[in-house]
Motif scaffolding. Structure first.
Motif, short mmCIF file in Angstrom:
data_model
loop_
_atom_site.label_atom_id
_atom_site.label_comp_id
_atom_site.label_asym_id
_atom_site.label_seq_id
_atom_site.Cartn_x
_atom_site.Cartn_y
_atom_site.Cartn_z
N GLY A 62 13.37 8.88 3.01
CA GLY A 62 13.85 7.51 3.19
C GLY A 62 12.78 6.47 2.89
N SER A 63 11.53 6.82 3.14
CA SER A 63 10.44 5.89 2.84
C SER A 63 10.32 5.65 1.34
CB SER A 63 9.11 6.43 3.38
OG SER A 63 9.13 6.47 4.78
N VAL A 64 10.57 6.70 0.56
CA VAL A 64 10.54 6.53 -0.90
C VAL A 64 11.65 5.57 -1.31
CG1 VAL A 64 10.77 7.69 -3.13
CG2 VAL A 64 9.54 8.82 -1.26
N TYR A 65 12.84 5.75 -0.73
CA TYR A 65 13.96 4.88 -1.09
C TYR A 65 13.77 3.45 -0.58
CZ TYR A 65 16.71 8.58 -3.18
OH TYR A 65 17.16 9.57 -4.02
N LEU A 66 12.92 3.25 0.40
CA LEU A 66 12.59 1.87 0.81
C LEU A 66 11.68 1.21 -0.23
CD1 LEU A 66 11.96 2.31 4.64
CD2 LEU A 66 13.87 1.10 3.53
N ALA A 67 10.90 2.02 -0.94
CA ALA A 67 9.97 1.49 -1.94
C ALA A 67 10.63 1.32 -3.31
CB ALA A 67 8.76 2.41 -2.06
N ARG A 74 12.14 15.71 -8.17
CA ARG A 74 13.14 15.09 -7.28
C ARG A 74 12.43 14.11 -6.35
NH1 ARG A 74 15.23 19.96 -4.13
NH2 ARG A 74 13.04 19.80 -3.71
N ILE A 75 13.19 13.22 -5.78
CA ILE A 75 12.65 12.26 -4.81
C ILE A 75 12.01 13.02 -3.65
CG2 ILE A 75 13.29 10.53 -3.09
CD1 ILE A 75 13.13 9.33 -5.86
N GLU A 76 12.61 14.14 -3.24
CA GLU A 76 12.06 14.95 -2.15
C GLU A 76 10.65 15.43 -2.49
OE1 GLU A 76 15.05 15.36 -3.57
OE2 GLU A 76 16.54 15.35 -1.96
N ASP A 77 10.43 15.79 -3.75
CA ASP A 77 9.11 16.23 -4.19
C ASP A 77 8.09 15.11 -4.06
OD1 ASP A 77 10.28 18.70 -5.02
OD2 ASP A 77 10.74 17.84 -6.99
N VAL A 78 8.50 13.91 -4.44
CA VAL A 78 7.61 12.75 -4.36
C VAL A 78 7.31 12.44 -2.91
CG1 VAL A 78 7.39 10.28 -4.87
CG2 VAL A 78 8.42 11.83 -6.57
N ALA A 79 8.30 12.48 -2.06
CA ALA A 79 8.10 12.22 -0.64
C ALA A 79 7.12 13.23 -0.04
CB ALA A 79 9.44 12.27 0.11
N ALA A 80 7.30 14.50 -0.35
CA ALA A 80 6.40 15.53 0.16
C ALA A 80 4.98 15.30 -0.33
CB ALA A 80 6.90 16.92 -0.24
N ALA A 99 0.84 -1.20 0.00
CA ALA A 99 0.00 0.00 0.00
C ALA A 99 0.87 1.25 0.00
CB ALA A 99 -0.95 0.01 1.19
N ARG A 100 1.94 1.25 0.77
CA ARG A 100 2.85 2.41 0.82
C ARG A 100 3.49 2.62 -0.55
NH1 ARG A 100 5.46 5.12 4.95
NH2 ARG A 100 3.34 5.15 5.70
N ARG A 101 3.94 1.55 -1.18
CA ARG A 101 4.56 1.66 -2.50
C ARG A 101 3.55 2.24 -3.50
NH1 ARG A 101 6.89 0.41 -7.10
NH2 ARG A 101 8.41 -1.05 -7.67
N THR A 102 2.30 1.80 -3.43
CA THR A 102 1.26 2.32 -4.31
C THR A 102 1.05 3.81 -4.07
OG1 THR A 102 0.19 0.18 -4.47
CG2 THR A 102 -1.17 2.10 -4.99
N GLU A 103 0.99 4.23 -2.80
CA GLU A 103 0.83 5.65 -2.47
C GLU A 103 2.00 6.47 -3.03
OE1 GLU A 103 0.64 5.75 1.78
OE2 GLU A 103 -1.34 4.80 1.84
N ILE A 104 3.19 5.95 -2.89
CA ILE A 104 4.38 6.66 -3.38
C ILE A 104 4.35 6.74 -4.90
CG2 ILE A 104 6.90 6.46 -3.60
CD1 ILE A 104 6.86 5.42 -0.64
N LEU A 105 3.97 5.65 -5.54
CA LEU A 105 3.90 5.65 -7.00
C LEU A 105 2.86 6.64 -7.50
CD1 LEU A 105 4.76 4.51 -9.70
CD2 LEU A 105 3.17 2.63 -9.34
#
Length: 189
Positions: A44-49, A31-37, A9-15
């Protein structure tokens, strides 16, 4: 006890957040920071996914490709030209329902990315060409219509998609029946 996170579910939310960010800012500027925000998570949660921004793009493309394959796998029944009309209608509906995916694809079509758009187009052309051959066997096509017309039909849909994304005065769903009129009725005997 620590809170358990549903990894899928977290990966889906991030995607989903990545698609919104890429659609809004463009892939190159995101940037990854933009996606995380956007996802409301730590970087770090994005990089876990996922391991990279490119992997986010590939995953978003894979979602698009899966939807496209679903469209192609549901040929329906009846005369081939009726099935072609249904394929056009369902494809336009799928694209209109996911405008952010369409915007991301438009953004990266001209960029050098690992996305295999040629395979998606090949699948659509093959499905349309098969329907054209079936319609010809049924005696439903005008003379001179053949496999090459499959690329024209796919191009007509793509052209309408690009106009819709580029000009908010153009409504993609309102182009469905004109597409059917031109791409189906225009080739009918």
């Amino acid at each position: 006890m620590p809170k358990r996170v549903d990894v899928d579910a977290r990966r889906t939310e991030i995607l989903e957040a990545a698609v919104r960010v890429f659609a809004r800012k463009g892939f190159a500027a995101s940037r990854i920071e933009d996606v995380a925000a956007e996802a409301g998570v730590a970087k770090g949660s994005v990089y876990l996914a996922v391991s990279s921004r490119e992997e986010l793009l590939t995953a978003a493309f894979d979602q698009y490709r899966a939807r496209a394959e679903q469209q192609l796998a549901a040929p329906g029944s009846g005369p081939a030209l009726d099935r072609l009309a249904q394929l056009i209608r369902s494809t336009v509906a799928m694209l209109a329902a996911h405008p952010d995916h369409a915007r991301v694809l438009l953004d990266v079509w001209s960029a050098r990315t690992p996305l295999d758009m040629a395979a998606v187009y090949e699948g659509y052309r093959a499905a349309v060409a098969e329907l054209l051959r079936a319609a010809d066997a049924e005696g439903q096509l005008r003379a001179g219509i053949g496999d090459a017309h499959a690329a024209v039909i796919v191009g007509a849909i793509e052209g309408c998609l690009v106009q819709w994304l580029a000009d908010d005065r153009v409504a993609l769903t309102e182009m469905t029946e004109p597409l059917v009129q031109v791409c189906v009725e225009g080739i009918r005997r």
